[in-house]
Design a protein around this motif. Sequence first.
Motif, PDB file in Angstrom:
ATOM      1  N   TRP A 127       3.319 -28.612  10.715  1.00 36.56           N
ATOM      2  CA  TRP A 127       2.009 -29.312  10.898  1.00 36.56           C
ATOM      3  C   TRP A 127       1.449 -29.319  12.252  1.00 36.56           C
ATOM      4  N   THR A 128       2.310 -29.050  13.281  1.00 36.32           N
ATOM      5  CA  THR A 128       1.868 -29.116  14.636  1.00 36.32           C
ATOM      6  C   THR A 128       0.919 -27.944  15.068  1.00 36.32           C
ATOM      7  N   CYS A 129       0.886 -27.097  14.190  1.00 40.82           N
ATOM      8  CA  CYS A 129       0.105 -25.743  14.392  1.00 40.82           C
ATOM      9  C   CYS A 129      -1.037 -25.945  13.466  1.00 40.82           C
ATOM     10  N   ASN A 130      -2.179 -25.846  13.864  1.00 46.20           N
ATOM     11  CA  ASN A 130      -3.345 -26.017  12.660  1.00 46.20           C
ATOM     12  C   ASN A 130      -3.425 -24.680  12.269  1.00 46.20           C
ATOM     13  N   ARG A 156      -6.095 -22.735  12.007  1.00 48.29           N
ATOM     14  CA  ARG A 156      -6.887 -21.779  12.783  1.00 48.29           C
ATOM     15  C   ARG A 156      -5.952 -21.101  13.830  1.00 48.29           C
ATOM     16  N   MET A 202      -6.804 -29.059   3.741  1.00 47.96           N
ATOM     17  CA  MET A 202      -5.833 -28.026   4.206  1.00 47.96           C
ATOM     18  C   MET A 202      -6.006 -26.366   3.584  1.00 47.96           C
ATOM     19  N   GLU A 206      -8.906 -24.867   5.063  1.00 49.26           N
ATOM     20  CA  GLU A 206      -8.716 -24.342   6.516  1.00 49.26           C
ATOM     21  C   GLU A 206      -7.985 -23.190   6.442  1.00 49.26           C
TER      22      GLU A 206
END
Length: 341
Positions: free
Chosen positions: A263-266, A268, A303, A306
């Motif tokens: 979750w620390t990397c989105n 996109r 989510m 995205e």
Amino acid sequence: MIKNDLLLKALRGETVERPPVWMMRQAGRYLPDFMKLKEKYDFFTRCRTPELATEITVMPIRQVGPDAAILFSDILVIPQAMNIEVEMKPGVGPWLPNPVRTTEGVNQVNVPDVHEELQYVFDAIKMTKQELNDEVPLIGFAGSPWTILCYTVQGQGSKNFDLAKKFCFSNPEAAHILLQKITDTTIAYLKAKVAAGVDAVQLFDSWGGMLSPVDYQTFSWQYMQQIIDALKDEVPVIAYGKGCWFALKEMSESGAAALGVDWTCNARNARYLSGGKITLQGNFDPARLYSPPSEIKKMVNQMINEFGKDAYIANLGHGILPDIPVENARAFVDAVKEYRG
Ligand code: CP3
């Protein structure tokens, strides 16, 4: 052949009506029926008894409804099979009474015949496949050589695995010999899992993010790549690295069918770094399952929007936490199943 083959379709990058969903560590501690079995049998008894491993693997499929099963076992059965003692201490977690910290220690580590040491895993796979009756695919897994080294050297869980890093940086020759022994064992192990019937495999590099990008290549990724090279023509491989967003480019060129992100990397950034084509898996913050079900459902929809519904596997960004209410886990899975983009 498999009735619900959404996961396999997503791993091949095919268009799907909705993404598949499963949860890392779904076969475990948040399920009341699992806790009942835990009172009766210790951890490695549960792993070594095919009837118990099968029951625990199938439990979330019946009670929560994800699109794939993951075999109940542990990444630490590998060091155990390599002649390194591993205990699971209640309340503490993994405990290795004789950690490997010297060249002599590395020399005593075996590359075993996996059929001699780990036949119980292959038996559990065969029994689970029968019980699942081709309803959903079964995922097999192994830890990455680096993540296994972390426990083997540190001797227990750790916030920073300082002793594991000290060993690698002060005695790299011995560290590489150990990593190669783990890699060779893991390749034989995963090939035997495929022969026993798993439909996909995941490599867990849970502690890859402890390393700098350069050290990651040296001490983790090159061994992950060897495993992927050896398996990719037999089975789809999911490469999951916690905190390893910086390596997504190399990972996307590795032959892995999918990459796990936390979750620390989105979405996109993950799509951008991995070149936009490869299937991605993740990345719901496991702690977000503490939110009320209505909020979980909203966040899951967001989510999926995205990441996009195709070339995507909905999952958590790391394992489910032990005290998550079952209804919240169900809300996560249901939200994906109800998704209509
Ligand atoms: O995903 C699944 O549901 C399948 C089973 C599975 C387990 N461990 C069962 C387990 C899988 C895929 C794992 C992988 C694993 N094990 C990893 C990689 C994934 C991750 O979470 O980072 C790691 C680092 C381990 C090592 C390990 N085993 C740890 C750190 C612990 C935690 C101790 C604790 O109690 O929190 C374990 C124990 C463990 N493995 C449990 C389960 C269900 C809980 C202990 C128990 O049930 O007695």
